[in-house]
Design a protein around this motif. Structure first.
Motif, PDB file in Angstrom:
ATOM      1  N   PRO A  16       0.809  -1.209   0.000  1.00  0.00           N
ATOM      2  CA  PRO A  16       0.000   0.000   0.000  1.00  0.00           C
ATOM      3  C   PRO A  16       0.838   1.252   0.000  1.00  0.00           C
ATOM      4  O   PRO A  16       1.988   1.247   0.451  1.00  0.00           O
ATOM      5  N   SER A  17       0.281   2.328  -0.507  1.00  0.00           N
ATOM      6  CA  SER A  17       0.936   3.623  -0.443  1.00  0.00           C
ATOM      7  C   SER A  17       0.529   4.298   0.857  1.00  0.00           C
ATOM      8  O   SER A  17      -0.520   4.012   1.422  1.00  0.00           O
ATOM      9  N   LEU A  18       1.364   5.183   1.332  1.00  0.00           N
ATOM     10  CA  LEU A  18       1.050   5.897   2.557  1.00  0.00           C
ATOM     11  C   LEU A  18       0.061   7.010   2.294  1.00  0.00           C
ATOM     12  O   LEU A  18       0.070   7.618   1.229  1.00  0.00           O
ATOM     13  N   PRO A  19      -0.811   7.304   3.246  1.00  0.00           N
ATOM     14  CA  PRO A  19      -1.719   8.419   3.078  1.00  0.00           C
ATOM     15  C   PRO A  19      -0.953   9.725   3.051  1.00  0.00           C
ATOM     16  O   PRO A  19       0.060   9.864   3.716  1.00  0.00           O
ATOM     17  N   LEU A  53       8.498  -7.807   1.729  1.00  0.00           N
ATOM     18  CA  LEU A  53       8.536  -7.373   3.120  1.00  0.00           C
ATOM     19  C   LEU A  53       9.205  -6.016   3.267  1.00  0.00           C
ATOM     20  O   LEU A  53       8.742  -5.150   4.022  1.00  0.00           O
ATOM     21  N   GLN A  54      10.307  -5.818   2.544  1.00  0.00           N
ATOM     22  CA  GLN A  54      11.017  -4.559   2.634  1.00  0.00           C
ATOM     23  C   GLN A  54      10.183  -3.407   2.092  1.00  0.00           C
ATOM     24  O   GLN A  54      10.161  -2.309   2.662  1.00  0.00           O
ATOM     25  N   ASN A  55       9.466  -3.665   0.994  1.00  0.00           N
ATOM     26  CA  ASN A  55       8.593  -2.627   0.432  1.00  0.00           C
ATOM     27  C   ASN A  55       7.497  -2.240   1.412  1.00  0.00           C
ATOM     28  O   ASN A  55       7.161  -1.064   1.578  1.00  0.00           O
ATOM     29  N   ARG A  76       6.753   1.359   3.968  1.00  0.00           N
ATOM     30  CA  ARG A  76       5.465   2.051   3.998  1.00  0.00           C
ATOM     31  C   ARG A  76       4.785   1.953   5.359  1.00  0.00           C
ATOM     32  O   ARG A  76       3.604   2.227   5.502  1.00  0.00           O
ATOM     33  N   GLY A  77       5.547   1.516   6.332  1.00  0.00           N
ATOM     34  CA  GLY A  77       5.034   1.474   7.690  1.00  0.00           C
ATOM     35  C   GLY A  77       4.194   0.267   8.012  1.00  0.00           C
ATOM     36  O   GLY A  77       3.436   0.275   8.987  1.00  0.00           O
ATOM     37  N   VAL A  78       4.304  -0.812   7.223  1.00  0.00           N
ATOM     38  CA  VAL A  78       3.490  -2.011   7.424  1.00  0.00           C
ATOM     39  C   VAL A  78       4.393  -3.200   7.725  1.00  0.00           C
ATOM     40  O   VAL A  78       5.363  -3.454   7.010  1.00  0.00           O
ATOM     41  N   SER A  79       4.062  -3.929   8.772  1.00  0.00           N
ATOM     42  CA  SER A  79       4.772  -5.168   9.082  1.00  0.00           C
ATOM     43  C   SER A  79       3.800  -6.332   8.999  1.00  0.00           C
ATOM     44  O   SER A  79       2.583  -6.149   9.076  1.00  0.00           O
TER      45      SER A  79
END
Length: 366
Positions: free
Chosen positions: A4-7, A255-257, A261-264
């Motif tokens: 996902p892209s960040l808001p 995972l790195q991408n 974007r702040g997602v784990s």
């Protein structure tokens, strides 16, 4: 299908905003697949802000969205059909439902009378926005039924209709704290019947949770349907769609991408390969549990006529990348049939099957 892209916001963000953003991206991907004629969904545009201004997604995302939709639609349609054969209605509980439109597609489809109740659970921030969108849209509101029977609760975070319930909850909390008040609470009988065949849907939800939290969540539902019914336990099914096998080079890039974007993805750790995925259900003594990658589904579980139709929609250059992505997403389904019960429907036949005929697929045929 892609990270996902960040808001776009300059203000502070809470820790879960990136997870909630994944729903925005998924809804945009579904809208794109509809616009490109991969799937039919007349309701998604009402849940995507400024839908007419949304840019189409690349073919890779459109195809991934199509395969995911076709497979889950088939499993849901079979569940509704088996309930009909059983001579009973069924329930569906969508965990982390986000902007999903499945309830509206079922309610306007041929199996409407099979459904007793449909529950959608998500973050309060998500359910509040969805409740507002539903109330704003004449098309969505009309499907809910009598307007006088539709009402908001919890300051607009929850919405209830005769057969539809939108419920705010953090699914990571202990189920006795998060779920019990929603489903059993003080209502009599409880809004979630322990006696009806019930299907749990989880699309990219468990993977964002710790394994301990997702296991506790599934255990709560297993216990609810195996011990609360005086008339005997009911049939329980689960469908999980998510990433897996992220230890190889391509998975590490994914995972790195996501991390950037702040997602784990803490929930992916216990599932290093496809063979490990059915363990999610097997550990709770489900009667059957199987898993297929989206690549397998696209190759052998989509009718040839549909494959030909899809191939004509857009030119796809990234064949190798598509197959790598599809190989890291899977659909797992599990079925728990009570041992001491007399069922007229062949519930053990429920599941995806290799396609040798020309049945239609991927068109939301609930």
């Amino acid at each position: 299908m892609l990270p996902p892209s960040l808001p776009r916001t300059g203000g502070p963000r809470d820790a879960d905003v990136s997870i909630r953003q994944t729903d925005v991206d998924a809804a945009g991907a579904r809208l794109s697949a509809v616009q490109r004629n991969y799937i039919r969904d007349p309701f998604i545009r009402f849940l995507v802000p400024r839908a007419h201004l949304q840019s189409p997604r690349p073919p890779l995302i459109n195809i991934g969205t199509y395969v995911r939709s076709a497979a889950i639609d088939e499993l849901v349609t079979q569940w509704l059909t088996l309930s009909e054969k059983e001579g009973t209605k069924c329930q569906i509980v969508s965990l982390g439902a986000g902007s999903d439109t499945r309830f509206w597609r079922i309610e306007t489809g041929p199996h409407r009378e099979s459904l007793s109740a449909y529950f959608e659970l998500d973050f309060p921030e998500v359910t509040t926005k969805k409740a507002m969108a539903i109330r704003k849209s004449k098309e969505l509101s009309a499907v809910l039924g009598d307007r006088d029977a539709v009402h908001l609760e919890h300051g607009g975070m929850a919405l209830h209709a005769p057969r539809y319930h939108l419920l705010p909850v953090d699914l990571r909390l202990p189920p006795t704290q998060a779920l019990a008040p929603l489903f059993s609470g003080s209502s009599s009988p409880p809004i979630l019947s322990p006696t009806l065949p019930t299907l749990l849907l989880s699309e990219c939800v468990f993977v964002y949770m710790s394994p301990t939290s997702s296991q506790a969540l599934l255990r709560w539902f297993v216990d609810y349907f195996s011990s609360r019914s005086e008339a005997g336990a009911s049939v329980l099914g689960g469908v999980v769609y998510e990433m897996f096998g992220l230890g190889d080079p391509f998975g590490k890039v994914m995972l790195q991408n996501l991390k950037s974007r702040g997602v784990s993805l803490p929930g992916a750790d216990p599932y290093p390969n496809k063979e490990s995925l059915p363990n999610r259900f097997r550990q709770y003594s489900f009667t059957t549990s199987q898993a297929l990658t989206l690549r397998e589904i696209r190759t052998a579980f989509i009718p040839s006529t549909e494959q030909e139709r899809i191939s004509r929609l857009e030119l796809l250059d990234e064949i190798e990348e598509l197959e790598l992505v599809l190989e890291h997403y899977a659909i797992t389904w599990g079925l728990k049939v009570p041992t001491e019960t007399s069922l007229s429907a062949d519930w053990n036949s429920w599941g995806l099957k290799e396609q040798t005929d020309e049945r239609p697929g991927g068109e939301d045929g609930e």
